[in-house]
Motif scaffolding. Structure first.
Motif, short mmCIF file in Angstrom:
data_model
loop_
_atom_site.label_atom_id
_atom_site.label_comp_id
_atom_site.label_asym_id
_atom_site.label_seq_id
_atom_site.Cartn_x
_atom_site.Cartn_y
_atom_site.Cartn_z
N GLY A 206 63.77 15.04 -53.81
CA GLY A 206 64.49 16.31 -53.95
C GLY A 206 64.48 17.10 -52.67
O GLY A 206 65.52 17.66 -52.27
N ALA A 207 63.33 17.16 -52.00
CA ALA A 207 63.26 17.89 -50.74
C ALA A 207 64.20 17.28 -49.71
O ALA A 207 64.87 18.01 -48.95
N ALA A 208 64.28 15.95 -49.67
CA ALA A 208 65.16 15.28 -48.71
C ALA A 208 66.61 15.63 -48.96
O ALA A 208 67.41 15.76 -48.03
N ARG A 209 66.99 15.82 -50.24
CA ARG A 209 68.37 16.21 -50.56
C ARG A 209 68.70 17.56 -49.95
O ARG A 209 69.85 17.84 -49.62
N ALA A 210 67.68 18.42 -49.82
CA ALA A 210 67.89 19.74 -49.23
C ALA A 210 67.64 19.74 -47.73
O ALA A 210 67.70 20.81 -47.10
N GLY A 211 67.34 18.57 -47.15
CA GLY A 211 67.10 18.47 -45.72
C GLY A 211 65.81 19.12 -45.29
O GLY A 211 65.71 19.66 -44.18
N ARG A 212 64.78 19.04 -46.13
CA ARG A 212 63.50 19.64 -45.78
C ARG A 212 62.37 18.70 -46.18
O ARG A 212 62.59 17.64 -46.75
N THR A 213 61.14 19.09 -45.86
CA THR A 213 59.96 18.33 -46.25
C THR A 213 59.17 19.15 -47.26
O THR A 213 59.54 20.28 -47.61
N LEU A 214 58.04 18.60 -47.70
CA LEU A 214 57.16 19.32 -48.62
C LEU A 214 56.07 20.11 -47.88
O LEU A 214 55.13 20.58 -48.51
N ASP A 215 56.20 20.27 -46.59
CA ASP A 215 55.25 21.10 -45.84
C ASP A 215 55.28 22.52 -46.40
O ASP A 215 56.34 23.16 -46.47
N GLY A 216 54.12 23.01 -46.80
CA GLY A 216 54.03 24.36 -47.36
C GLY A 216 54.37 24.44 -48.82
O GLY A 216 54.26 25.53 -49.43
N PHE A 217 54.78 23.33 -49.42
CA PHE A 217 55.14 23.31 -50.84
C PHE A 217 53.85 23.28 -51.67
O PHE A 217 52.93 22.53 -51.37
N ASP A 218 53.78 24.09 -52.72
CA ASP A 218 52.56 24.21 -53.53
C ASP A 218 52.67 23.34 -54.79
O ASP A 218 53.47 23.62 -55.68
N VAL A 219 51.89 22.26 -54.82
CA VAL A 219 51.79 21.42 -56.01
C VAL A 219 50.69 22.00 -56.87
O VAL A 219 49.50 21.92 -56.52
N ALA A 220 51.05 22.63 -58.00
CA ALA A 220 50.11 23.46 -58.76
C ALA A 220 50.10 23.11 -60.24
O ALA A 220 50.59 23.87 -61.07
N PRO A 221 49.54 21.96 -60.59
CA PRO A 221 49.48 21.60 -62.01
C PRO A 221 48.54 22.51 -62.79
O PRO A 221 47.55 23.02 -62.25
#
Length: 347
Positions: A206-221
């Motif tokens: 999904g991030a690649a579709r937006a042209g970005r990475t998951l840097d700074g993305f919060d995985v919060a289960p």
């Protein structure tokens, strides 16, 4: 990996508002990163966060989740900006689809095209929070209405954070990909660490579709955690809430938590549990739940076992683990917050 604390559904915990405040303040004292409140058809999590904003100083405050069908996107943006002002830039806006049982039964709206609606919704929320004049046209939402007396307007209050973090609570593969594409964080519920790790691929797609990475993305289960020497007792204390999710959080056709259990390899017992729960036989539903299922969807047992499980979440790429505590009294919940913090701090 940071710790968050889930207040869960305020009305179901059996505690007073003052006791909930005590727990949040204790979580703040213990160094928990964030506190989160949920929404069904009871208390309003945004009101709770606004109340907590003036009575805490450091802990981040989040909604997990606000139901998107329950409020228009510009209303969600106004709420988020207001709470962010009240708490000095500590707010996280967690959003979710809910499901047809609640959307159609409580809000009187059709549960239709949830992914398209979420994409449009988040786009308008971001536009409003950036204080841009809101003009948007998507498959499920157009603002202002064409051929009307409507005009473009911009949010009159500025959030402290730019941008203010937006999280999505998603479970299925396509929804998880959408989360990676348009959100700043992900709020899966009752996911074992192995499944979190597997879903990172979908987030990355999904991030690649937006042209970005998951840097700074919060995985919060969000997961229920119980430190208890008696493992069988721990399993039994987890069963009531887990049975509610797998058996009663949704209709017979649409229960996303039940479908998650099936994807984890527990399809037959998840079906048996749901049949019993929907027939009013909650005790039978809990009895049908294997220890293996409880073990997969919660974290419980002696300290060494809990430590191993928390480490697995960290290794799976979790950046914030939001814990729910299940004991019935304030004293026992305070003890659990402390013990979980100690174990997490020893990793």
């Amino acid at each position: 990996m940071r710790l968050g604390y889930s207040l869960s559904y305020w009305g179901t915990a059996g505690l007073s508002p003052a006791e909930h405040l005590t727990l949040v303040r204790e979580a703040e004292r213990l160094g928990y990163h964030s506190a989160w409140a949920a929404e069904t058809y009871g208390t309003d999590p945004a009101s709770l966060m606004a109340w907590l904003a003036g009575q805490t100083t450091r802990i981040r405050l989040g909604t997990a989740i606000l139901q998107m069908p329950a409020r228009r996107p510009v209303a969600a943006a106004m709420t988020a900006a207001t709470i962010d002002q009240l708490c000095g830039g500590r707010f996280r806006l967690g959003l979710g689809f809910s499901g047809p049982q609640l959307v159609e039964g409580w809000h009187g709206l059709r549960f239709d095209r949830p992914l398209a609606q979420a994409r449009d919704y988040v786009a308008v929320v971001r536009m409003a929070l950036a204080r841009e004049p809101v003009r948007y046209s998507g498959p499920t939402l157009t603002v202002p209405l064409p051929d009307s007396e409507g005009k473009e307007m911009a949010l009159a209050v500025e959030p402290v954070q730019q941008p203010l973090p937006i999280y999505l609570a998603t479970l299925g593969p396509q929804a998880v990909r959408l989360t990676g594409e348009i959100a700043d964080g992900w709020l899966p519920l009752n996911f074992p660490p192995e499944h979190v790790a597997a879903c990172r691929v979908q987030l990355q797609e999904g991030a690649a579709r937006a042209g970005r990475t998951l840097d700074g993305f919060d995985v919060a289960p969000m997961v229920m955690v119980l430190v208890e020497e008696d493992l069988e007792l721990a399993y039994d204390m987890m069963r009531p809430m887990l049975a509610l999710y797998l058996g009663g959080m949704g209709s017979r056709r649409h229960n996303f938590h039940n479908q998650l259990a099936a994807r984890l390899g527990f399809e037959r017992e998840a079906e048996t549990m749901q049949e019993a729960f929907l027939a009013g036989r909650q005790g039978e539903a809990m009895a049908a739940m294997s220890d293996a299922l409880v073990d997969a969807m919660t974290v419980c047992g002696p300290p060494a076992r809990v430590r191993e499980r928390l480490a697995a979440y960290r290794e799976a790429g979790v950046t914030t683990l939001i814990v729910g505590v299940v004991p019935p009294t304030l004293r026992l919940r305070m003890e659990q917050l402390r013990r979980i913090a100690e174990i997490a701090g020893s990793l």
